[in-house]
Write an enzyme that holds these catalytic residues in place. Structure first.
Site, PDB file in Angstrom:
ATOM      1  N   ASN A   7       0.854  -1.191   0.000  1.00 25.46           N
ATOM      2  CA  ASN A   7       0.000   0.000   0.000  1.00 25.46           C
ATOM      3  C   ASN A   7       0.893   1.246   0.000  1.00 25.46           C
ATOM      4  OD1 ASN A   7      -1.473   2.225   1.075  1.00 25.46           O
ATOM      5  ND2 ASN A   7      -3.049   0.811   1.785  1.00 25.46           N
ATOM      6  N   HIS A  43      -5.666   3.657  -1.760  1.00 31.82           N
ATOM      7  CA  HIS A  43      -6.999   3.977  -1.231  1.00 31.82           C
ATOM      8  C   HIS A  43      -7.322   5.409  -1.645  1.00 31.82           C
ATOM      9  CE1 HIS A  43      -9.749   4.215   2.607  1.00 31.82           C
ATOM     10  NE2 HIS A  43     -10.382   4.573   1.502  1.00 31.82           N
ATOM     11  N   ARG A  45      -9.480   8.130  -1.140  1.00 33.58           N
ATOM     12  CA  ARG A  45     -10.497   8.535  -0.158  1.00 33.58           C
ATOM     13  C   ARG A  45     -11.324   9.671  -0.727  1.00 33.58           C
ATOM     14  NH1 ARG A  45      -9.178   6.608   5.363  1.00 33.58           N
ATOM     15  NH2 ARG A  45     -10.946   7.852   5.985  1.00 33.58           N
ATOM     16  N   ARG A  49      -7.236  12.838   0.935  1.00 32.25           N
ATOM     17  CA  ARG A  49      -6.208  13.296   1.887  1.00 32.25           C
ATOM     18  C   ARG A  49      -4.815  12.778   1.537  1.00 32.25           C
ATOM     19  NH1 ARG A  49      -7.632   9.985   7.359  1.00 32.25           N
ATOM     20  NH2 ARG A  49      -9.660  10.927   7.029  1.00 32.25           N
ATOM     21  N   GLU A  70      -8.707   0.520  -3.181  1.00 33.69           N
ATOM     22  CA  GLU A  70      -9.554   0.535  -1.982  1.00 33.69           C
ATOM     23  C   GLU A  70     -10.436   1.749  -2.069  1.00 33.69           C
ATOM     24  OE1 GLU A  70      -7.244   0.665   1.569  1.00 33.69           O
ATOM     25  OE2 GLU A  70      -6.447  -1.323   1.243  1.00 33.69           O
ATOM     26  N   THR A 101      -8.502   3.650   8.259  1.00 33.65           N
ATOM     27  CA  THR A 101      -9.728   2.845   8.302  1.00 33.65           C
ATOM     28  C   THR A 101      -9.827   2.170   9.665  1.00 33.65           C
ATOM     29  OG1 THR A 101      -9.245   2.397   5.985  1.00 33.65           O
ATOM     30  CG2 THR A 101     -11.058   1.178   6.955  1.00 33.65           C
ATOM     31  N   GLU A 151     -11.228  -9.290   2.780  1.00 31.56           N
ATOM     32  CA  GLU A 151      -9.971  -8.990   3.469  1.00 31.56           C
ATOM     33  C   GLU A 151     -10.330  -8.877   4.939  1.00 31.56           C
ATOM     34  OE1 GLU A 151      -7.437  -5.827   1.952  1.00 31.56           O
ATOM     35  OE2 GLU A 151      -6.764  -5.402   4.000  1.00 31.56           O
ATOM     36  N   HIS A 191      -4.114  -4.694   7.509  1.00 31.24           N
ATOM     37  CA  HIS A 191      -4.221  -3.561   8.429  1.00 31.24           C
ATOM     38  C   HIS A 191      -3.379  -3.783   9.689  1.00 31.24           C
ATOM     39  CE1 HIS A 191      -5.631   0.181  10.046  1.00 31.24           C
ATOM     40  NE2 HIS A 191      -6.261   0.402   8.914  1.00 31.24           N
TER      41      HIS A 191
HETATM   42  N1  PXP Z   1      -6.097  -2.964   4.080  1.00 33.05           N
HETATM   43  C1  PXP Z   1      -6.997  -1.963   4.175  1.00 33.05           C
HETATM   44  C2  PXP Z   1      -8.399  -2.238   3.763  1.00 33.05           C
HETATM   45  C3  PXP Z   1      -6.606  -0.679   4.607  1.00 33.05           C
HETATM   46  O1  PXP Z   1      -7.527   0.301   4.695  1.00 33.05           O
HETATM   47  C4  PXP Z   1      -5.260  -0.458   4.933  1.00 33.05           C
HETATM   48  C5  PXP Z   1      -4.811   0.912   5.355  1.00 33.05           C
HETATM   49  O2  PXP Z   1      -4.928   1.796   4.306  1.00 33.05           O
HETATM   50  C6  PXP Z   1      -4.358  -1.524   4.812  1.00 33.05           C
HETATM   51  C7  PXP Z   1      -4.804  -2.771   4.410  1.00 33.05           C
HETATM   52  C8  PXP Z   1      -2.904  -1.372   5.138  1.00 33.05           C
HETATM   53  O3  PXP Z   1      -2.783  -1.091   6.482  1.00 33.05           O
HETATM   54  P1  PXP Z   1      -1.359  -0.651   7.052  1.00 33.05           P
HETATM   55  O4  PXP Z   1      -0.997   0.622   6.380  1.00 33.05           O
HETATM   56  O5  PXP Z   1      -1.615  -0.516   8.514  1.00 33.05           O
HETATM   57  O6  PXP Z   1      -0.401  -1.755   6.708  1.00 33.05           O
END
Ligand code: PXP
Length: 241
Positions: A7, A43, A45, A49, A70, A101, A151, A191
């Site tokens: 990500n 993602h 948004r 942001r 996302e 999130t 997920e 996450h």
């Molecule tokens: N999966 C989802 C659905 C998320 O919203 C996020 C954060 O943007 C992640 C994975 C990745 O999380 P992290 O940045 O904490 O590794």
């Protein structure tokens, strides 16, 4: 073998802190792929942001692996996804005030609405995932909504400070994985995962993908992005099939 999607939102967050042009998330995506990432997650948004529309467009054009978009389940985002046609869309809940999130998408009672939302995406061969908490009723509702993937939100496990709470959250996730796989869902995890807490999933079979951003970018500040991604790819490749 499970794979790693990196990500790159956090790179965009740093850029947006100065509203400038660097660091460039498109370059981060390219480097992550060269270091072995099998997918790039962004993602977009509603409040823009971090990731901007041009980031998604450019990553879509330059990504050699798979783009995971996302997004919240809004009309605007559905239109963008239908225009960009990423390999994957992952529906997430979105609140303006949250830092990141905070919880999974609520699918209970929204099965038909979500199925109708996903239908045009599926028609374009975009594969879908729903980001949900490891609650049996959410998992069953996600399945009823016709998604191929879920997920499972690992954030509560990752955030738990003491052993008992962490173990409880982990057990919930492990039970959730089993239930989801039993009813035919493919399971990704994401996450809050980092180089240490991810080891709890080492022997769990059938995880398709780990979606990780923050821990990789945090390590990259000290070790460089190439090394940070390679370290995580190497780890995930030792995990059960
Ligand atoms: N999966 C989802 C659905 C998320 O919203 C996020 C954060 O943007 C992640 C994975 C990745 O999380 P992290 O940045 O904490 O590794």
């Amino acid at each position: 073998m499970p794979v790693l999607a990196v990500n790159v939102d956090h790179v965009a967050t740093l850029r947006q802190a100065r509203m400038g042009i660097e660091p460039e998330p498109v370059a981060a995506a390219y480097m992550a792929e060269m270091a072995g990432a099998t997918g790039i997650t962004v993602h977009l948004r509603e409040d823009r942001r971090h990731i901007q529309d041009r980031d998604v467009e450019l990553i879509r054009k330059t990504c050699n692996t798979r783009v995971h978009l996302e997004m919240a389940a809004t009309k605007e985002m559905q239109g963008i996804a239908l225009g960009i046609v990423p390999e994957f869309v992952c529906l997430v809940p979105e609140k303006r005030q949250e830092l990141t999130t905070e919880g999974g998408l609520n699918c209970i009672g929204r099965e038909t609405e979500l199925a109708e939302y996903l239908a045009p995406l599926h028609e374009k061969k975009i594969r879908s995932s729903l980001f949900i908490d490891a609650e049996p009723k959410q998992i069953e509702a996600a399945s009823a909504a016709g998604t191929e993937f879920i997920e499972i939100h690992t954030g509560h496990y990752a955030d738990a400070k003491e052993f008992t709470a962490r173990k409880k959250e982990l057990t919930k996730i492990l039970d959730g994985i089993k239930l989801a796989q039993d009813i035919g869902l493919k399971v990704n995890l994401g996450h809050g995962l980092n180089y240490r807490n991810i080891l709890a999933f080492k022997d769990v079979k059938g995880i398709q993908e780990y979606s990780i951003g923050h821990a990789i970018m945090a390590r990259a500040i000290f070790s460089g992005l190439d090394r940070a991604v390679r370290d995580m790819v190497t780890l995930v490749r030792t995990f059960a099939d």
